[in-house]
Design an enzyme around this catalytic site. Sequence first.
Site, PDB file in Angstrom:
ATOM      1  N   ASN A  71       0.882  -1.176   0.000  1.00  0.00           N
ATOM      2  CA  ASN A  71       0.000   0.000   0.000  1.00  0.00           C
ATOM      3  C   ASN A  71       0.915   1.220   0.000  1.00  0.00           C
ATOM      4  O   ASN A  71       1.509   1.551   1.024  1.00  0.00           O
ATOM      5  CB  ASN A  71      -0.888  -0.018   1.257  1.00  0.00           C
ATOM      6  N   TRP A  72       1.005   1.851  -1.154  1.00  0.00           N
ATOM      7  CA  TRP A  72       1.953   2.969  -1.278  1.00  0.00           C
ATOM      8  C   TRP A  72       1.430   4.278  -0.693  1.00  0.00           C
ATOM      9  O   TRP A  72       2.174   5.245  -0.596  1.00  0.00           O
ATOM     10  CB  TRP A  72       2.307   3.176  -2.756  1.00  0.00           C
ATOM     11  N   LYS A  73       0.147   4.311  -0.368  1.00  0.00           N
ATOM     12  CA  LYS A  73      -0.449   5.546   0.190  1.00  0.00           C
ATOM     13  C   LYS A  73      -0.105   6.743  -0.706  1.00  0.00           C
ATOM     14  O   LYS A  73      -0.052   6.592  -1.928  1.00  0.00           O
ATOM     15  CB  LYS A  73       0.023   5.765   1.626  1.00  0.00           C
ATOM     16  N   HIS A 121      -9.607   1.339   4.540  1.00  0.00           N
ATOM     17  CA  HIS A 121      -8.355   1.485   5.292  1.00  0.00           C
ATOM     18  C   HIS A 121      -8.612   2.402   6.484  1.00  0.00           C
ATOM     19  O   HIS A 121      -9.389   3.355   6.397  1.00  0.00           O
ATOM     20  CB  HIS A 121      -7.273   2.080   4.374  1.00  0.00           C
ATOM     21  N   GLU A 181      -6.979   4.709   7.720  1.00  0.00           N
ATOM     22  CA  GLU A 181      -6.700   6.144   7.485  1.00  0.00           C
ATOM     23  C   GLU A 181      -7.903   6.810   6.828  1.00  0.00           C
ATOM     24  O   GLU A 181      -8.209   7.964   7.113  1.00  0.00           O
ATOM     25  CB  GLU A 181      -5.428   6.298   6.634  1.00  0.00           C
ATOM     26  N   GLU A 227      -5.856  -5.177  10.224  1.00  0.00           N
ATOM     27  CA  GLU A 227      -4.841  -4.156  10.475  1.00  0.00           C
ATOM     28  C   GLU A 227      -5.150  -3.428  11.784  1.00  0.00           C
ATOM     29  O   GLU A 227      -5.978  -2.497  11.799  1.00  0.00           O
ATOM     30  CB  GLU A 227      -4.842  -3.124   9.347  1.00  0.00           C
TER      31      GLU A 227
HETATM   32  C1  PEP Z   1      -0.970   0.075   5.905  1.00  0.00           C
HETATM   33  O1  PEP Z   1      -1.028   1.278   5.751  1.00  0.00           O
HETATM   34  O2  PEP Z   1      -1.844  -0.635   5.421  1.00  0.00           O
HETATM   35  C2  PEP Z   1       0.147  -0.467   6.679  1.00  0.00           C
HETATM   36  C3  PEP Z   1       0.070  -1.702   7.072  1.00  0.00           C
HETATM   37  O3  PEP Z   1       1.211   0.372   6.900  1.00  0.00           O
HETATM   38  P1  PEP Z   1       2.598  -0.023   7.624  1.00  0.00           P
HETATM   39  O4  PEP Z   1       3.064  -1.313   7.053  1.00  0.00           O
HETATM   40  O5  PEP Z   1       3.500   1.122   7.316  1.00  0.00           O
HETATM   41  O6  PEP Z   1       2.297  -0.144   9.093  1.00  0.00           O
END
Ligand code: PEP
Length: 275
Positions: A13-15, A99, A101, A171
């Site tokens: 997931n490059w965000k 997600h 976020e 997550e």
């Molecule tokens: C995500 O944003 O889905 C994630 C798992 O980020 P990170 O691996 O940076 O915790």
Amino acid sequence: MNRRYRKTVIAGNWKLHKTIAETKAFSEALKAKMERPRWCETVLCVPYVNIPSAVRAFRDTRVAIGAQDVSCEKEGPYTGEVSAEMLKEAGAKYVIVGHSERRRRYGETDLLVGRKVQAALDAGLSPIICVGETLDEREKEITAERITVQVKAALADVSVTALRRVIIAYEPVWAIGTGHTASVEYAGEIGTHIRTVLRRKYGARAARSVSILYGGSMNEENAAALLACPDVDGGLIGVASLDADRFWAIVEAARPAPVDDTPPPKPRLSHEENE
Ligand code: PEP
């Protein structure tokens, strides 16, 4: 992982990272190391505008491209939105939905997540549905309840046939981007809880074919241990997916151990024992 019943998925997931030029450079770096990873589905969820160039850059590899969000609407006066049809046409195969976020910063509700999942499935995409508890919910010991509610809402209108295209990513919000990973036992336990929720709704056969990923500071050091849990079928990776070496190391961590084909030692015959 349980390769017999479901696929292993390693998804980045490059965000809000990487321009088109940086996407191209990443693809070259990854392709330089990559033999075709047949042991897992490798996915990169990139910013919307990078989708066509990422699809081109990874053509002829086994890397599939995904988006990070999708509109629940098909078309109309929704400024700034991108529909599932548009993503599909641009070459995306997957889309992250719900997600944390987006839930936290943009007020996405469980109900909206359910509508987005349906929109993705209707267009032929595979949704990667994110669920997870906040630190506060964890401290109140309501993790399992919260996750049950999220999973049920996300799958409210999903048929058993469409379930085949669904991926769920557990997550824990407190683990995302913090460097604090859930313990292997905890991640494994919640993975199993999610499968129980699926089993109650869809039956054992359908539930066992759904890939459940772990996400939250997964990296090249902790991936193998997390992936050894029976109900952790892959990872959704943020920070560590931005670097081709680190991302590849996680894909490698999902590789099955080579089969030892050295012939077993010959059994000793009883007359030899007496010698
Ligand atoms: C995500 O944003 O889905 C994630 C798992 O980020 P990170 O691996 O940076 O915790």
